[in-house]
Design a protein around this motif. Structure first.
Motif, PDB file in Angstrom:
ATOM      1  N   GLU A 176       1.868  -5.624   9.314  1.00 33.57           N
ATOM      2  CA  GLU A 176       2.191  -4.488   8.461  1.00 33.57           C
ATOM      3  C   GLU A 176       3.555  -3.910   8.816  1.00 33.57           C
ATOM      4  O   GLU A 176       3.954  -3.907   9.983  1.00 33.57           O
ATOM      5  CB  GLU A 176       1.112  -3.412   8.580  1.00 33.57           C
ATOM      6  N   ASN A 193       0.055   4.691   1.472  1.00 36.52           N
ATOM      7  CA  ASN A 193       0.290   4.894   2.908  1.00 36.52           C
ATOM      8  C   ASN A 193       1.663   4.406   3.343  1.00 36.52           C
ATOM      9  O   ASN A 193       1.965   4.405   4.540  1.00 36.52           O
ATOM     10  CB  ASN A 193      -0.792   4.166   3.717  1.00 36.52           C
ATOM     11  N   ASP A 244       0.874  -1.179   0.000  1.00 38.37           N
ATOM     12  CA  ASP A 244       0.000   0.000   0.000  1.00 38.37           C
ATOM     13  C   ASP A 244       0.904   1.221   0.000  1.00 38.37           C
ATOM     14  O   ASP A 244       1.178   1.813   1.041  1.00 38.37           O
ATOM     15  CB  ASP A 244      -0.907  -0.023   1.235  1.00 38.37           C
ATOM     16  N   ASP A 246      -0.164  -1.369  -5.243  1.00 41.59           N
ATOM     17  CA  ASP A 246      -0.777  -0.255  -5.976  1.00 41.59           C
ATOM     18  C   ASP A 246       0.244   0.502  -6.826  1.00 41.59           C
ATOM     19  O   ASP A 246      -0.013   1.641  -7.233  1.00 41.59           O
ATOM     20  CB  ASP A 246      -1.465   0.704  -5.004  1.00 41.59           C
TER      21      ASP A 246
END
Length: 510
Positions: free
Chosen positions: A104, A90, A87, A281
Motif C-alpha cells: 500500500e 483512505n 481506496d 472508488d
C-alpha cells in the motif's frame, strides 16, 4: 524525488502522455521540497502513439518512438509496477510490482492518467488471432509479421497458403486504422521490389469499417478523397461491414465474404483502462471513464472529489469548446498533452491555496500520414492532401515529440531514410530469443540405471528349536584374501570358545 514526512505526496497513476507530461511539468512548477512526486506505470517509458503506424511500416526506429521515464524525470520517483487498487476514502493505493508482493502507498493527491486499451467485442477468433496497435511492442510485431510473411510467401508456389500470407486485414476506419492501413500498404508496395517472386497484384489489403464512412474527424469530402487515394494503391475498403468471425485467421464478414489472412490488426476503438477504473472508488460515468470536471479534478461541476485528479483517455473531461463528442473531449494525444499541462498548474495552485482554471482547448485540426510522401490534413474548412499534407504531418509530430533528445533521434532517422530508404530488417525471432541457444545447448546425460540385485530365495520358516546358527543368520561381507587369512587365524580360538553360548543365545531369541 526522495519522500519525506512533511511534504505532500502526489501519486501519478500511469506514465503515458498525460502521466508523463503531468510529472514533467510538476518538476518545472514545484519549488524544491514543496511536494514529493511518485509515478507508477508497468512500463518504464512513454509511447508516442501517433508514431506507431510509422514504426509498423519501418519508417521510425521503435526505440525512438518512446521516452524513457528515468532519463527525463529527474525529480520524480518512478516505480515500474501496476496500481491495482485505489481506496481514495483512505487515500491509499495498492501497488503490485512484477516481482514481490503488493503493498500500500499512502498519498495526499492522486492523479489518474492510466490511459486506454483496445476495445474489442466477443467475436469468435479475434482474441486468439488479432493484434492491436496501442503499444510499441504491437507495432514492432506487426512490422516483423508482415516482413516474415513476405519471406515465407517468396519461397512457396502460388496458391491459397501464399495468398493467406500476403493478405492483411485492418479492422476500424478511424484515424488510427487508416494510418496503420495506409502505412502497411506503403511498406508492402516497397517490399515488392525486393522480392522478384512476388508481384504487386499478389498482395491483398482489406480495411473493414462498420460505419458508412471513414475518418469521422475530417469532412466527408476529405474522407472520400482518402478512399480514392487508397483505391489507387490497390487497397480494398469495406464500408457498412462488420467482422463476424476470425477463427483460424479466416475473417468472416457480415456480407458473407471470407478473407483468409495471417495478419489481423484491430483498431476499432478504445476503452478506459479497466484495471484502474474498476479497482478504485472514484466516480465513473456511463462509458467507463472517470468522471472529471473542467478543471481536471475528479467529480462533478457541483461536487469535486478532494485530492483526486484525472486526465487523458481514462477521463471524461467536458469539452468547453463545444467540439467534443457527447460534450466530452475525444481520446487523443492532442487533448492528453494539453490536459496534463493544465492539470500540473492547477494542482500546484491547490497546494498553494490558489484557484484553478478550466481546461479549454479548441481542436486545431487533424493530420494523418498515408504512407511515404502522402497524407491528409484538415483544420476547419482548410484541407491539404498529398505531399504537402505529409510534410505537415511529419512537421507537427516531429515538434510534438517530447524532449529535444527524442526529437533529434526521430528527425535523424527520417533524414537517413530519405537517402538510405526505410529499414526492412525482420527481427521476428527476437520474440523467442532463446530458441537457437536451447536448440544447440549441451545437456547432461540421464543417469544410467543401477543393475538390479539378484533376488534371494526365501528359506522356509523353521521351528524355533531348529533355527539356523547365528553365524548364518547375518552373513558378513567378504574380506580381501590377505586380510581374510590373517583375521581367520586371530578369530579361530575365540570362535571355538564361544560356540556353545552362541547356540544358547539363538535358542533364547527364537
Amino acid at each position: 524525488m526522495p519522500q519525506n514526512s512533511t511534504a505532500p505526496r502526489i501519486l501519478i497513476v500511469g506514465g503515458g502522455y498525460a502521466g508523463f507530461y503531468t510529472a514533467w511539468k510538476l518538476e518545472k512548477h514545484l519549488r524544491k521540497g514543496e511536494a514529493d512526486v511518485t509515478m507508477v506505470d508497468p512500463l518504464p517509458y512513454m509511447t508516442y502513439q501517433p508514431f506507431l503506424p510509422e514504426v509498423a511500416a519501418g519508417s521510425i526506429e521503435p526505440r525512438h518512438a518512446v521516452v524513457a521515464h528515468r532519463r527525463h524525470l529527474k525529480r520524480t520517483t518512478v516505480i515500474t509496477a501496476k496500481v491495482t487498487g485505489i481506496d481514495h476514502a483512505n487515500k491509499v493505493a495498492t501497488i503490485s510490482p512484477s516481482a514481490g508482493e503488493p503493498y500500500e502507498f499512502a498519498y495526499d493527491q492522486i492523479v489518474v492518467t492510466a490511459g486506454a486499451v483496445s476495445r474489442t467485442f466477443p467475436i469468435p477468433g479475434i482474441a486468439d488471432n488479432a493484434i492491436g496497435l496501442k503499444t510499441i511492442e504491437e507495432a514492432v510485431a506487426v512490422r516483423d509479421k508482415l516482413l516474415s510473411n513476405f519471406d515465407k510467401a517468396a519461397s512457396i508456389p502460388a496458391g491459397p497458403e501464399r495468398d493467406r500470407l500476403l493478405s492483411v486485414v485492418v479492422v476500424g476506419g478511424g484515424f488510427a486504422g487508416i494510418e496503420a492501413f495506409a502505412e502497411l500498404r506503403s511498406l508492402a508496395s516497397a517490399l515488392v521490389a525486393k522480392y522478384p517472386q512476388i508481384s504487386f497484384e499478389d498482395t491483398h489489403f482489406h480495411l473493414i469499417e462498420a460505419m458508412g464512412r471513414i475518418m469521422p474527424e475530417v469532412s466527408l469530402k476529405t474522407s472520400e478523397w482518402v478512399l480514392k487515394d487508397l483505391a489507387k494503391r490497390g487497397a480494398n475498403v469495406h464500408l457498412d461491414t462488420q467482422v463476424t468471425g476470425a477463427v483460424d485467421g479466416n475473417v468472416e464478414l457480415s456480407t458473407g465474404e471470407v478473407i483468409p489472412t495471417d495478419l489481423i490488426v484491430w483498431t476499432a476503438g478504445v476503452m478506459a483502462n479497466p484495471t484502474v477504473v474498476r479497482g478504485g472508488d472514484l466516480p465513473v460515468e456511463e462509458r467507463g471513464r472517470i468522471q472529471t470536471r473542467a478543471d481536471l479534478r475528479v467529480g462533478t461541476a457541483e461536487e469535486p472529489v478532494e485530492g483526486a485528479w484525472a486526465a487523458g483517455d481514462v477521463s471524461a473531461v467536458p469539452d468547453l469548446s463545444g467540439g467534443g463528442v457527447g460534450g466530452y473531449c475525444v481520446p487523443n494525444a492532442q487533448h492528453a498533452v494539453r490536459q496534463a499541462k493544465r492539470l500540473a498548474k492547477n494542482l500546484v495552485a491547490v497546494l498553494r491555496g490558489e484557484t484553478t482554471k478550466d481546461y479549454v482547448h479548441k481542436n486545431l485540426g487533424a493530420v494523418a500520414g498515408l504512407g511515404l510522401y502522402d497524407g491528409v490534413f484538415q483544420s476547419g474548412n482548410l484541407a491539404l492532401k498529398g505531399f504537402v499534407a505529409w510534410v505537415a504531418h511529419r512537421g507537427y509530430h516531429g515538434l510534438a515529440m517530447p524532449t529535444w533528445e527524442r526529437k533529434w533521434r526521430v528527425l535523424w532517422g527520417w533524414w537517413n531514410n530519405l537517402w538510405l530508404g526505410r529499414d526492412i530488417v525482420n527481427l521476428e525471432a527476437v520474440q523467442q530469443p532463446r530458441d537457437v541457444f536451447e536448440e544447440f545447448a549441451a545437456r547432461p546425460r540421464p543417469a544410467a540405471a543401477a543393475p538390479a540385485a539378484p533376488a534371494e530365495k526365501a528359506a522356509p520358516a523353521a521351528p524355533a528349536e531348529k533355527a539356523a546358527p547365528a553365524e548364518k543368520a547375518a552373513p558378513v561381507a567378504e574380506k580381501p584374501k590377505a586380510e581374510k587369512s590373517a583375521v581367520a587365524k586371530a578369530e579361530k580360538p575365540a570362535a571355538a570358545k564361544k560356540k556353545a553360548p552362541a547356540k544358547k543365545k539363538v535358542d533364547a531369541d527364537a
